[in-house]
Motif scaffolding. Structure first.
Motif, PDB file in Angstrom:
ATOM      1  N   ASP A   1       0.844  -1.190   0.000  1.00 60.44           N
ATOM      2  CA  ASP A   1       0.000   0.000   0.000  1.00 60.44           C
ATOM      3  C   ASP A   1       0.886   1.249   0.000  1.00 60.44           C
ATOM      4  O   ASP A   1       1.683   1.453   0.914  1.00 60.44           O
ATOM      5  CB  ASP A   1      -0.881  -0.021   1.251  1.00 60.44           C
ATOM      6  CG  ASP A   1      -2.000   1.007   1.193  1.00 60.44           C
ATOM      7  OD1 ASP A   1      -1.844   2.030   0.506  1.00 60.44           O
ATOM      8  OD2 ASP A   1      -3.026   0.799   1.868  1.00 60.44           O
TER       9      ASP A   1
ATOM     10  N   ASN B   1       0.057   4.356   0.511  1.00 63.97           N
ATOM     11  CA  ASN B   1      -0.396   5.441   1.384  1.00 63.97           C
ATOM     12  C   ASN B   1       0.443   5.569   2.649  1.00 63.97           C
ATOM     13  O   ASN B   1       0.515   6.652   3.232  1.00 63.97           O
ATOM     14  CB  ASN B   1      -1.865   5.232   1.758  1.00 63.97           C
ATOM     15  CG  ASN B   1      -2.783   5.516   0.596  1.00 63.97           C
ATOM     16  OD1 ASN B   1      -3.056   6.658   0.253  1.00 63.97           O
ATOM     17  ND2 ASN B   1      -3.264   4.453  -0.042  1.00 63.97           N
TER      18      ASN B   1
ATOM     19  N   LYS C   1       3.995   7.858   1.973  1.00 60.62           N
ATOM     20  CA  LYS C   1       3.936   9.154   1.313  1.00 60.62           C
ATOM     21  C   LYS C   1       4.190  10.288   2.297  1.00 60.62           C
ATOM     22  O   LYS C   1       3.514  10.385   3.319  1.00 60.62           O
ATOM     23  CB  LYS C   1       2.557   9.365   0.671  1.00 60.62           C
ATOM     24  CG  LYS C   1       2.264   8.449  -0.501  1.00 60.62           C
ATOM     25  CD  LYS C   1       0.870   8.694  -1.042  1.00 60.62           C
ATOM     26  CE  LYS C   1       0.577   7.794  -2.235  1.00 60.62           C
ATOM     27  NZ  LYS C   1      -0.783   7.993  -2.769  1.00 60.62           N
TER      28      LYS C   1
ATOM     29  N   ARG D   1      -2.297  10.887  -5.220  1.00 53.56           N
ATOM     30  CA  ARG D   1      -3.353   9.890  -5.397  1.00 53.56           C
ATOM     31  C   ARG D   1      -2.766   8.485  -5.297  1.00 53.56           C
ATOM     32  O   ARG D   1      -1.572   8.282  -5.485  1.00 53.56           O
ATOM     33  CB  ARG D   1      -4.012  10.051  -6.757  1.00 53.56           C
ATOM     34  CG  ARG D   1      -5.143  11.059  -6.890  1.00 53.56           C
ATOM     35  CD  ARG D   1      -4.993  12.324  -6.159  1.00 53.56           C
ATOM     36  NE  ARG D   1      -6.064  13.275  -6.497  1.00 53.56           N
ATOM     37  CZ  ARG D   1      -6.025  14.542  -6.208  1.00 53.56           C
ATOM     38  NH1 ARG D   1      -4.977  15.048  -5.583  1.00 53.56           N
ATOM     39  NH2 ARG D   1      -7.016  15.354  -6.536  1.00 53.56           N
ATOM     40  N   SER D   2      -3.636   7.520  -5.035  1.00 57.12           N
ATOM     41  CA  SER D   2      -3.222   6.112  -5.032  1.00 57.12           C
ATOM     42  C   SER D   2      -3.458   5.558  -6.428  1.00 57.12           C
ATOM     43  O   SER D   2      -4.564   5.131  -6.764  1.00 57.12           O
ATOM     44  CB  SER D   2      -4.024   5.319  -3.991  1.00 57.12           C
ATOM     45  OG  SER D   2      -3.748   5.773  -2.703  1.00 57.12           O
TER      46      SER D   2
ATOM     47  N   PRO E   1       0.587   0.576  -6.747  1.00 57.06           N
ATOM     48  CA  PRO E   1       1.196   0.144  -5.489  1.00 57.06           C
ATOM     49  C   PRO E   1       2.697   0.353  -5.499  1.00 57.06           C
ATOM     50  O   PRO E   1       3.314   0.560  -6.552  1.00 57.06           O
ATOM     51  CB  PRO E   1       0.847  -1.347  -5.427  1.00 57.06           C
ATOM     52  CG  PRO E   1       0.728  -1.756  -6.855  1.00 57.06           C
ATOM     53  CD  PRO E   1       0.155  -0.571  -7.576  1.00 57.06           C
TER      54      PRO E   1
END
Length: 527
Positions: free
Chosen positions: A206, A208, A211, A256-257, A260
Protein backbone atom coordinates in the motif's frame (compact mmCIF):
# COMPACT_ATOMS: atom_id res chain seq x y z
CA UNK A 1 -52.16 -55.08 63.56
CA UNK A 2 -49.92 -57.64 61.98
CA UNK A 3 -52.36 -57.86 59.12
CA UNK A 4 -52.23 -54.09 58.48
CA UNK A 5 -48.43 -54.05 58.62
CA UNK A 6 -48.24 -56.94 56.16
CA UNK A 7 -50.58 -55.18 53.75
CA UNK A 8 -48.53 -51.95 53.87
CA UNK A 9 -45.22 -53.73 53.29
CA UNK A 10 -46.66 -55.69 50.42
CA UNK A 11 -48.04 -52.56 48.77
CA UNK A 12 -44.69 -50.79 49.05
CA UNK A 13 -42.89 -53.73 47.53
CA UNK A 14 -45.37 -53.85 44.68
CA UNK A 15 -44.98 -50.16 43.94
CA UNK A 16 -41.19 -50.55 43.90
CA UNK A 17 -41.39 -53.36 41.39
CA UNK A 18 -43.76 -51.41 39.15
CA UNK A 19 -41.62 -48.25 39.30
CA UNK A 20 -38.50 -50.25 38.47
CA UNK A 21 -40.25 -51.87 35.53
CA UNK A 22 -41.38 -48.50 34.18
CA UNK A 23 -37.88 -47.02 34.61
CA UNK A 24 -36.41 -49.92 32.70
CA UNK A 25 -38.65 -49.07 29.75
CA UNK A 26 -37.32 -45.41 29.51
CA UNK A 27 -34.34 -44.58 27.20
CA UNK A 28 -31.09 -43.90 29.00
CA UNK A 29 -29.42 -40.53 28.04
CA UNK A 30 -25.65 -40.76 28.34
CA UNK A 31 -23.68 -37.65 29.28
CA UNK A 32 -21.58 -36.15 26.46
CA UNK A 33 -17.89 -36.80 26.96
CA UNK A 34 -15.97 -33.80 28.23
CA UNK A 35 -13.49 -32.48 25.60
CA UNK A 36 -10.62 -30.99 27.49
CA UNK A 37 -8.32 -28.41 25.90
CA UNK A 38 -5.35 -30.19 24.41
CA UNK A 39 -1.86 -28.76 24.24
CA UNK A 40 -0.45 -28.24 20.72
CA UNK A 41 3.32 -28.63 20.72
CA UNK A 42 3.88 -28.37 16.97
CA UNK A 43 4.44 -24.58 16.93
CA UNK A 44 6.09 -23.84 20.25
CA UNK A 45 4.92 -22.98 23.74
CA UNK A 46 1.48 -21.53 24.43
CA UNK A 47 -0.50 -23.14 21.60
CA UNK A 48 -3.59 -25.29 22.19
CA UNK A 49 -6.11 -26.97 19.90
CA UNK A 50 -9.35 -25.12 19.36
CA UNK A 51 -11.93 -27.70 20.56
CA UNK A 52 -13.43 -29.66 17.70
CA UNK A 53 -10.78 -28.59 15.18
CA UNK A 54 -7.22 -29.37 14.15
CA UNK A 55 -6.25 -25.69 14.40
CA UNK A 56 -3.77 -24.57 17.04
CA UNK A 57 -4.26 -21.18 18.69
CA UNK A 58 -2.06 -19.00 20.86
CA UNK A 59 -3.51 -16.04 22.75
CA UNK A 60 -1.06 -13.40 23.92
CA UNK A 61 -0.80 -9.73 24.67
CA UNK A 62 0.91 -6.86 26.39
CA UNK A 63 0.24 -4.25 29.05
CA UNK A 64 2.47 -1.17 29.21
CA UNK A 65 2.92 2.08 31.13
CA UNK A 66 5.18 4.88 29.91
CA UNK A 67 6.20 8.30 31.16
CA UNK A 68 8.47 10.85 29.50
CA UNK A 69 10.29 14.09 30.27
CA UNK A 70 11.45 16.31 27.43
CA UNK A 71 13.51 19.51 27.28
CA UNK A 72 12.93 22.04 25.79
CA UNK A 73 9.17 22.26 26.14
CA UNK A 74 6.88 20.63 23.59
CA UNK A 75 3.73 22.81 23.31
CA UNK A 76 4.56 24.02 26.81
CA UNK A 77 4.54 20.51 28.28
CA UNK A 78 7.53 18.79 29.84
CA UNK A 79 5.90 15.45 30.75
CA UNK A 80 3.67 12.90 29.06
CA UNK A 81 2.14 9.51 29.86
CA UNK A 82 0.84 6.50 27.98
CA UNK A 83 -1.02 3.32 28.85
CA UNK A 84 -1.17 0.62 26.17
CA UNK A 85 -2.90 -2.72 25.79
CA UNK A 86 -2.25 -5.32 23.09
CA UNK A 87 -4.04 -8.54 22.13
CA UNK A 88 -2.48 -11.18 19.83
CA UNK A 89 -4.27 -14.13 18.21
CA UNK A 90 -2.11 -16.63 16.31
CA UNK A 91 -3.95 -19.53 14.60
CA UNK A 92 -2.09 -22.27 12.68
CA UNK A 93 -3.20 -25.39 10.85
CA UNK A 94 -1.01 -28.01 9.19
CA UNK A 95 -1.98 -28.72 5.58
CA UNK A 96 -0.60 -30.61 2.62
CA UNK A 97 0.93 -27.34 1.41
CA UNK A 98 2.55 -26.51 4.73
CA UNK A 99 1.34 -24.37 7.62
CA UNK A 100 -1.73 -22.18 7.15
CA UNK A 101 -1.42 -19.23 9.52
CA UNK A 102 -3.66 -16.31 10.45
CA UNK A 103 -2.34 -13.64 12.81
CA UNK A 104 -4.27 -10.71 14.29
CA UNK A 105 -3.02 -8.00 16.66
CA UNK A 106 -5.05 -5.18 18.17
CA UNK A 107 -3.56 -2.24 20.06
CA UNK A 108 -5.35 0.30 22.23
CA UNK A 109 -3.65 3.17 24.03
CA UNK A 110 -4.28 6.39 25.91
CA UNK A 111 -1.62 9.06 25.41
CA UNK A 112 -1.25 12.41 27.17
CA UNK A 113 1.21 15.29 27.07
CA UNK A 114 2.54 17.32 24.20
CA UNK A 115 5.13 14.71 23.24
CA UNK A 116 3.66 11.24 23.77
CA UNK A 117 0.58 12.35 21.88
CA UNK A 118 1.43 11.24 18.36
CA UNK A 119 0.57 13.45 15.41
CA UNK A 120 1.90 10.71 13.15
CA UNK A 121 -0.78 8.29 14.31
CA UNK A 122 -3.52 10.88 13.86
CA UNK A 123 -2.35 11.59 10.33
CA UNK A 124 -2.82 7.92 9.36
CA UNK A 125 -6.15 7.57 11.24
CA UNK A 126 -4.84 5.29 14.02
CA UNK A 127 -5.71 7.82 16.73
CA UNK A 128 -8.22 10.54 17.55
CA UNK A 129 -7.56 13.65 19.61
CA UNK A 130 -9.39 15.33 22.46
CA UNK A 131 -11.09 18.68 21.77
CA UNK A 132 -11.27 20.19 25.25
CA UNK A 133 -9.71 23.53 26.06
CA UNK A 134 -6.99 21.96 28.21
CA UNK A 135 -6.84 18.58 26.47
CA UNK A 136 -6.63 19.59 22.81
CA UNK A 137 -3.27 18.47 21.38
CA UNK A 138 -2.49 16.85 24.74
CA UNK A 139 -4.83 13.85 25.08
CA UNK A 140 -5.27 11.14 22.47
CA UNK A 141 -6.89 7.72 22.20
CA UNK A 142 -5.15 5.21 19.97
CA UNK A 143 -6.99 2.36 18.20
CA UNK A 144 -5.16 0.22 15.67
CA UNK A 145 -5.49 -3.07 13.82
CA UNK A 146 -1.75 -3.46 13.92
CA UNK A 147 -1.68 -6.87 12.20
CA UNK A 148 -4.21 -8.95 10.30
CA UNK A 149 -2.55 -11.26 7.79
CA UNK A 150 -2.71 -14.76 6.32
CA UNK A 151 0.35 -16.84 5.44
CA UNK A 152 0.09 -19.91 3.21
CA UNK A 153 2.61 -21.68 0.95
CA UNK A 154 4.92 -18.67 0.80
CA UNK A 155 2.08 -16.16 0.40
CA UNK A 156 1.52 -13.29 2.86
CA UNK A 157 -1.68 -11.27 2.45
CA UNK A 158 -3.15 -8.64 4.74
CA UNK A 159 -1.89 -6.01 7.15
CA UNK A 160 1.69 -6.74 8.15
CA UNK A 161 5.12 -5.18 8.53
CA UNK A 162 6.72 -3.97 5.31
CA UNK A 163 9.18 -6.43 3.79
CA UNK A 164 11.50 -3.49 3.06
CA UNK A 165 12.30 -3.08 6.76
CA UNK A 166 15.08 -4.83 8.66
CA UNK A 167 16.23 -3.36 12.00
CA UNK A 168 12.92 -1.58 12.67
CA UNK A 169 14.02 -0.26 16.09
CA UNK A 170 14.15 -3.73 17.63
CA UNK A 171 16.31 -2.82 20.65
CA UNK A 172 14.70 0.51 21.58
CA UNK A 173 12.12 1.18 24.26
CA UNK A 174 10.47 3.62 21.84
CA UNK A 175 11.05 3.65 18.08
CA UNK A 176 13.08 6.84 17.89
CA UNK A 177 16.22 6.31 15.79
CA UNK A 178 16.28 7.20 12.10
CA UNK A 179 15.41 4.43 9.67
CA UNK A 180 12.41 2.76 8.10
CA UNK A 181 9.89 1.09 10.40
CA UNK A 182 6.43 0.68 8.85
CA UNK A 183 5.07 -2.04 11.11
CA UNK A 184 1.54 -1.88 9.68
CA UNK A 185 0.77 -1.70 5.98
CA UNK A 186 -1.47 -3.57 3.56
CA UNK A 187 0.39 -5.92 1.27
CA UNK A 188 0.40 -9.01 -0.91
CA UNK A 189 3.76 -10.79 -0.98
CA UNK A 190 5.38 -14.06 -1.95
CA UNK A 191 8.49 -15.44 -0.25
CA UNK A 192 10.59 -18.25 -1.68
CA UNK A 193 13.20 -20.09 0.37
CA UNK A 194 16.21 -21.74 -1.19
CA UNK A 195 19.65 -22.94 -0.27
CA UNK A 196 20.68 -22.94 3.37
CA UNK A 197 18.99 -19.95 5.07
CA UNK A 198 18.31 -17.85 1.94
CA UNK A 199 14.93 -16.33 1.13
CA UNK A 200 13.68 -13.87 -1.48
CA UNK A 201 10.48 -11.82 -1.31
CA UNK A 202 8.54 -9.76 -3.84
CA UNK A 203 5.85 -7.60 -2.26
CA UNK A 204 3.09 -5.33 -3.56
CA UNK A 205 2.46 -2.79 -0.79
CA UNK A 206 0.00 0.00 0.00
CA UNK A 207 1.63 3.31 -1.06
CA UNK A 208 -0.40 5.44 1.38
CA UNK A 209 1.84 4.52 4.31
CA UNK A 210 4.97 5.65 2.41
CA UNK A 211 3.94 9.15 1.31
CA UNK A 212 5.31 12.40 2.63
CA UNK A 213 3.82 15.65 1.26
CA UNK A 214 4.96 17.40 -1.92
CA UNK A 215 6.13 21.00 -1.65
CA UNK A 216 4.74 23.47 -4.18
CA UNK A 217 1.09 24.52 -4.06
CA UNK A 218 1.36 27.21 -6.73
CA UNK A 219 -0.81 30.30 -6.53
CA UNK A 220 0.95 33.41 -7.76
CA UNK A 221 1.09 36.24 -10.28
CA UNK A 222 4.44 37.71 -11.22
CA UNK A 223 5.21 41.08 -12.71
CA UNK A 224 6.75 41.13 -16.15
CA UNK A 225 10.00 42.42 -14.58
CA UNK A 226 10.25 39.40 -12.28
CA UNK A 227 9.23 37.06 -15.07
CA UNK A 228 12.27 38.17 -17.04
CA UNK A 229 14.43 36.43 -14.41
CA UNK A 230 12.75 33.10 -15.10
CA UNK A 231 14.24 30.52 -17.45
CA UNK A 232 12.64 30.40 -20.87
CA UNK A 233 11.90 26.65 -20.80
CA UNK A 234 8.49 25.87 -19.32
CA UNK A 235 6.06 23.05 -20.05
CA UNK A 236 3.32 24.90 -18.18
CA UNK A 237 2.88 27.36 -21.04
CA UNK A 238 2.65 30.35 -18.67
CA UNK A 239 0.75 33.35 -19.97
CA UNK A 240 2.79 36.54 -20.12
CA UNK A 241 1.19 39.77 -21.26
CA UNK A 242 3.58 42.75 -21.09
CA UNK A 243 2.65 45.02 -18.21
CA UNK A 244 0.08 42.57 -16.81
CA UNK A 245 2.18 39.76 -15.38
CA UNK A 246 2.61 36.02 -15.48
CA UNK A 247 -0.13 33.76 -14.14
CA UNK A 248 -0.17 30.17 -12.95
CA UNK A 249 -3.16 28.05 -11.99
CA UNK A 250 -3.27 26.45 -8.55
CA UNK A 251 -1.65 23.03 -8.41
CA UNK A 252 -3.24 20.21 -6.45
CA UNK A 253 -0.25 18.44 -4.91
CA UNK A 254 -2.21 15.88 -2.90
CA UNK A 255 -0.93 12.50 -4.03
CA UNK A 256 -3.35 9.89 -5.40
CA UNK A 257 -3.22 6.11 -5.03
CA UNK A 258 -2.56 5.16 -8.63
CA UNK A 259 -0.15 2.26 -8.35
CA UNK A 260 1.20 0.14 -5.49
CA UNK A 261 4.72 0.25 -4.21
CA UNK A 262 6.85 -2.69 -5.30
CA UNK A 263 9.33 -4.06 -2.79
CA UNK A 264 11.94 -6.76 -3.22
CA UNK A 265 14.13 -8.27 -0.52
CA UNK A 266 16.89 -10.87 -0.41
CA UNK A 267 17.60 -12.24 3.08
CA UNK A 268 19.99 -14.68 4.71
CA UNK A 269 19.53 -16.17 8.18
CA UNK A 270 22.06 -18.30 10.05
CA UNK A 271 23.17 -19.07 13.57
CA UNK A 272 25.57 -16.12 13.55
CA UNK A 273 22.82 -13.62 12.62
CA UNK A 274 21.15 -12.35 9.46
CA UNK A 275 21.61 -10.00 6.52
CA UNK A 276 19.19 -8.35 4.10
CA UNK A 277 19.22 -6.22 0.97
CA UNK A 278 15.92 -4.60 0.00
CA UNK A 279 14.71 -2.14 -2.63
CA UNK A 280 11.50 -0.30 -3.39
CA UNK A 281 9.88 1.67 -6.22
CA UNK A 282 7.35 4.35 -5.27
CA UNK A 283 5.26 6.62 -7.51
CA UNK A 284 5.23 10.34 -6.66
CA UNK A 285 2.34 12.17 -8.30
CA UNK A 286 0.09 15.23 -8.15
CA UNK A 287 -3.48 16.05 -9.11
CA UNK A 288 -4.48 18.26 -12.01
CA UNK A 289 -4.12 22.02 -12.14
CA UNK A 290 -7.20 23.68 -10.69
CA UNK A 291 -8.34 26.61 -12.83
CA UNK A 292 -11.27 28.93 -12.25
CA UNK A 293 -11.15 31.16 -15.30
CA UNK A 294 -8.98 33.00 -17.82
CA UNK A 295 -5.69 34.41 -16.63
CA UNK A 296 -4.94 37.98 -17.76
CA UNK A 297 -7.73 37.69 -20.30
CA UNK A 298 -6.04 34.77 -22.07
CA UNK A 299 -6.92 31.11 -22.35
CA UNK A 300 -6.88 29.01 -19.20
CA UNK A 301 -3.68 27.05 -18.57
CA UNK A 302 -4.42 23.34 -18.34
CA UNK A 303 -1.35 21.26 -17.69
CA UNK A 304 -0.52 18.30 -15.55
CA UNK A 305 2.70 17.65 -13.71
CA UNK A 306 4.01 14.26 -14.85
CA UNK A 307 4.58 11.59 -12.22
CA UNK A 308 8.04 10.65 -11.08
CA UNK A 309 9.18 7.31 -9.70
CA UNK A 310 11.08 7.41 -6.46
CA UNK A 311 13.24 4.54 -5.34
CA UNK A 312 15.09 3.37 -2.26
CA UNK A 313 17.67 0.73 -1.38
CA UNK A 314 18.65 -0.56 2.03
CA UNK A 315 21.20 -2.95 3.44
CA UNK A 316 21.16 -4.40 6.94
CA UNK A 317 23.29 -6.73 9.02
CA UNK A 318 22.61 -8.37 12.39
CA UNK A 319 25.43 -10.16 14.21
CA UNK A 320 24.82 -12.28 17.31
CA UNK A 321 27.57 -11.87 19.91
CA UNK A 322 27.18 -14.72 22.43
CA UNK A 323 30.92 -14.71 23.13
CA UNK A 324 30.43 -11.32 24.86
CA UNK A 325 27.25 -12.34 26.72
CA UNK A 326 24.27 -14.55 26.01
CA UNK A 327 21.71 -12.54 24.04
CA UNK A 328 24.10 -9.81 22.85
CA UNK A 329 23.63 -8.62 19.27
CA UNK A 330 24.61 -5.78 16.94
CA UNK A 331 22.57 -4.20 14.13
CA UNK A 332 24.05 -2.13 11.30
CA UNK A 333 21.85 -0.57 8.62
CA UNK A 334 22.00 2.03 5.87
CA UNK A 335 19.45 3.35 3.36
CA UNK A 336 19.41 5.78 0.42
CA UNK A 337 16.46 7.02 -1.59
CA UNK A 338 15.12 9.60 -4.02
CA UNK A 339 11.56 10.79 -3.44
CA UNK A 340 11.18 8.18 -0.70
CA UNK A 341 11.75 9.84 2.67
CA UNK A 342 9.59 7.33 4.55
CA UNK A 343 11.64 4.46 3.11
CA UNK A 344 14.93 5.99 4.23
CA UNK A 345 13.35 6.93 7.56
CA UNK A 346 14.75 10.47 7.74
CA UNK A 347 11.49 11.79 9.35
CA UNK A 348 11.12 8.83 11.74
CA UNK A 349 11.76 10.84 14.91
CA UNK A 350 10.04 14.16 14.20
CA UNK A 351 6.90 12.74 12.63
CA UNK A 352 6.14 11.07 9.34
CA UNK A 353 3.36 12.15 6.93
CA UNK A 354 4.00 15.85 7.47
CA UNK A 355 5.93 18.43 5.47
CA UNK A 356 7.98 19.71 8.41
CA UNK A 357 8.99 18.47 11.82
CA UNK A 358 10.85 19.84 14.81
CA UNK A 359 12.39 18.26 17.88
CA UNK A 360 12.71 21.68 19.51
CA UNK A 361 9.18 23.05 19.77
CA UNK A 362 9.22 24.58 16.30
CA UNK A 363 12.43 26.57 16.77
CA UNK A 364 14.14 24.65 13.99
CA UNK A 365 11.84 23.13 11.37
CA UNK A 366 13.29 20.44 9.14
CA UNK A 367 11.58 19.82 5.76
CA UNK A 368 10.72 16.26 4.71
CA UNK A 369 9.09 16.70 1.28
CA UNK A 370 9.28 13.75 -1.09
CA UNK A 371 9.49 16.21 -3.97
CA UNK A 372 9.36 19.88 -4.93
CA UNK A 373 7.28 21.13 -7.84
CA UNK A 374 9.40 23.48 -9.92
CA UNK A 375 6.93 26.22 -10.88
CA UNK A 376 8.93 27.11 -13.98
CA UNK A 377 9.36 23.68 -15.53
CA UNK A 378 6.27 22.16 -13.94
CA UNK A 379 8.17 19.01 -13.08
CA UNK A 380 8.65 17.18 -9.82
CA UNK A 381 12.16 17.34 -8.39
CA UNK A 382 12.67 14.43 -6.04
CA UNK A 383 14.44 15.00 -2.74
CA UNK A 384 17.48 12.91 -1.83
CA UNK A 385 17.81 11.38 1.63
CA UNK A 386 19.92 8.79 3.40
CA UNK A 387 20.27 7.35 6.90
CA UNK A 388 22.58 5.06 8.83
CA UNK A 389 21.93 3.43 12.19
CA UNK A 390 23.83 1.18 14.60
CA UNK A 391 22.27 -0.49 17.64
CA UNK A 392 23.90 -2.78 20.19
CA UNK A 393 22.14 -4.86 22.86
CA UNK A 394 24.19 -6.04 25.83
CA UNK A 395 23.19 -8.26 28.77
CA UNK A 396 25.02 -7.27 31.94
CA UNK A 397 23.33 -10.20 33.70
CA UNK A 398 20.37 -12.37 32.69
CA UNK A 399 18.12 -9.84 34.46
CA UNK A 400 19.82 -6.59 33.40
CA UNK A 401 20.41 -5.39 29.84
CA UNK A 402 21.13 -2.17 27.94
CA UNK A 403 20.76 -0.96 24.39
CA UNK A 404 22.99 1.69 22.82
CA UNK A 405 21.97 3.19 19.50
CA UNK A 406 22.97 6.04 17.22
CA UNK A 407 21.68 7.24 13.86
CA UNK A 408 22.45 9.97 11.35
CA UNK A 409 20.61 11.16 8.26
CA UNK A 410 20.61 13.91 5.63
CA UNK A 411 18.03 15.29 3.20
CA UNK A 412 18.65 17.65 0.26
CA UNK A 413 16.60 19.39 -2.43
CA UNK A 414 17.04 20.82 -5.92
CA UNK A 415 18.36 24.36 -5.42
CA UNK A 416 17.04 25.38 -8.84
CA UNK A 417 13.53 24.30 -7.86
CA UNK A 418 13.90 26.14 -4.53
CA UNK A 419 15.01 29.36 -6.29
CA UNK A 420 12.17 29.16 -8.83
CA UNK A 421 9.69 28.58 -5.99
CA UNK A 422 11.00 31.70 -4.26
CA UNK A 423 10.41 33.75 -7.42
CA UNK A 424 6.73 32.88 -7.08
CA UNK A 425 6.69 33.20 -3.27
CA UNK A 426 5.66 29.57 -2.90
CA UNK A 427 5.47 28.11 0.59
CA UNK A 428 6.74 31.19 2.42
CA UNK A 429 9.97 31.52 0.47
CA UNK A 430 11.01 35.20 0.16
CA UNK A 431 11.31 36.46 -3.41
CA UNK A 432 14.99 37.33 -4.03
CA UNK A 433 13.98 39.83 -6.74
CA UNK A 434 11.25 41.81 -4.96
CA UNK A 435 12.26 41.38 -1.29
CA UNK A 436 14.30 44.33 0.11
CA UNK A 437 16.84 41.86 1.44
CA UNK A 438 17.36 40.31 -2.00
CA UNK A 439 19.35 37.08 -2.10
CA UNK A 440 20.19 37.41 1.60
CA UNK A 441 16.52 36.99 2.44
CA UNK A 442 16.45 33.68 0.60
CA UNK A 443 19.82 32.60 2.02
CA UNK A 444 18.58 32.83 5.63
CA UNK A 445 15.14 31.27 5.05
CA UNK A 446 14.62 27.85 6.72
CA UNK A 447 12.32 26.60 3.93
CA UNK A 448 13.67 23.64 1.91
CA UNK A 449 17.15 23.83 3.36
CA UNK A 450 19.49 20.86 3.05
CA UNK A 451 19.73 19.51 6.58
CA UNK A 452 20.84 16.66 8.79
CA UNK A 453 19.80 15.02 12.03
CA UNK A 454 21.37 12.94 14.80
CA UNK A 455 19.32 10.70 17.09
CA UNK A 456 21.25 8.74 19.73
CA UNK A 457 20.42 7.15 23.04
CA UNK A 458 20.79 4.35 25.53
CA UNK A 459 18.66 2.35 27.93
CA UNK A 460 18.83 0.24 31.06
CA UNK A 461 16.18 -2.47 31.52
CA UNK A 462 15.56 -4.75 34.50
CA UNK A 463 13.61 -8.01 34.01
CA UNK A 464 13.18 -9.48 37.51
CA UNK A 465 10.90 -12.22 36.14
CA UNK A 466 10.22 -13.57 32.67
CA UNK A 467 8.32 -11.21 30.34
CA UNK A 468 8.40 -8.24 32.74
CA UNK A 469 10.50 -5.20 31.78
CA UNK A 470 11.14 -2.12 33.91
CA UNK A 471 13.37 0.32 32.10
CA UNK A 472 14.53 3.84 31.42
CA UNK A 473 15.83 5.34 28.15
CA UNK A 474 17.70 8.59 27.53
CA UNK A 475 17.74 10.29 24.15
CA UNK A 476 19.66 13.08 22.42
CA UNK A 477 18.47 14.73 19.19
CA UNK A 478 20.26 17.35 17.07
CA UNK A 479 18.93 19.01 13.92
CA UNK A 480 21.26 21.14 11.78
CA UNK A 481 21.74 22.71 8.37
CA UNK A 482 24.27 21.12 6.08
CA UNK A 483 25.64 24.60 5.45
CA UNK A 484 24.73 28.19 6.25
CA UNK A 485 22.43 29.56 8.95
CA UNK A 486 18.84 30.68 9.49
CA UNK A 487 17.25 33.46 11.53
CA UNK A 488 16.76 32.36 15.15
CA UNK A 489 13.06 32.98 15.95
CA UNK A 490 13.71 32.46 19.66
CA UNK A 491 15.91 35.52 20.14
CA UNK A 492 15.43 39.21 19.54
CA UNK A 493 12.67 40.73 17.42
CA UNK A 494 10.98 38.51 14.83
CA UNK A 495 12.29 39.19 11.32
CA UNK A 496 10.00 39.00 8.29
CA UNK A 497 12.36 38.00 5.49
CA UNK A 498 9.91 39.20 2.84
CA UNK A 499 10.12 42.80 4.10
CA UNK A 500 13.38 43.00 6.08
CA UNK A 501 16.21 45.19 4.84
CA UNK A 502 19.76 43.86 4.42
CA UNK A 503 20.78 45.66 7.62
CA UNK A 504 17.95 44.08 9.61
CA UNK A 505 18.83 40.62 8.26
CA UNK A 506 22.51 41.08 9.08
CA UNK A 507 21.75 42.19 12.65
CA UNK A 508 19.28 39.39 13.40
CA UNK A 509 20.53 36.49 15.61
CA UNK A 510 21.13 33.30 13.65
CA UNK A 511 21.69 29.62 14.27
CA UNK A 512 22.89 26.55 12.44
CA UNK A 513 21.53 23.83 14.72
CA UNK A 514 19.30 23.03 17.68
CA UNK A 515 19.35 20.10 20.06
CA UNK A 516 17.21 18.57 22.76
CA UNK A 517 17.11 15.60 25.11
CA UNK A 518 14.45 13.50 26.76
CA UNK A 519 14.11 10.68 29.27
CA UNK A 520 11.50 7.92 29.09
CA UNK A 521 10.63 5.09 31.41
CA UNK A 522 8.53 1.98 30.86
CA UNK A 523 6.91 -0.85 32.78
CA UNK A 524 5.81 -3.65 30.44
CA UNK A 525 4.39 -7.16 30.82
CA UNK A 526 4.09 -9.54 27.87
CA UNK A 527 2.08 -12.74 28.03
Amino acid sequence: MRLVKSLLLGSAAGLTVVAGAQAADLPVKKAAPVEYVRICSAYGAGFFYIPGTDTCLRVGGRARFEATYVQPLIRGDTTGYRGLGRLNLDARTQTGYGTLRAFVRFELASRTGGFLKSGTQERIANAFAATGVDTSARVQQYVNVDKAFIQFAGLTAGRAASFFDFYAHDFEINAVSLGSDVSSTNLLAYTATFGEGFSATISMEDPNFRKNPIFGNISAALTSTTAAALPVVSNLAPILTPGQGLGFANLDVIQRSRMPDFVGALRYDAAWGSAQISAAVHEVNTGNFVTTGPLNGNAVVRARTPSEYGWAVQGGLKVNLPFIAAGDALYLQGAYGEGTTVYTGIPAYNGTYTLTGSATAGIFNQYYADAVVDPVTGRLNLSNSWTVVASYLHYWTPEWRSAFFGSYGEISYSQRARFNSALLNVGGLPNPVTAPGGLAALAFSPVLRDSNQIVAGGSLIWSPVKDLDIGVEGLYVRQALNNGRIIDPNKGVAVNLATATPAQIAAAPKLNSQDTFQVRMRVQRDF
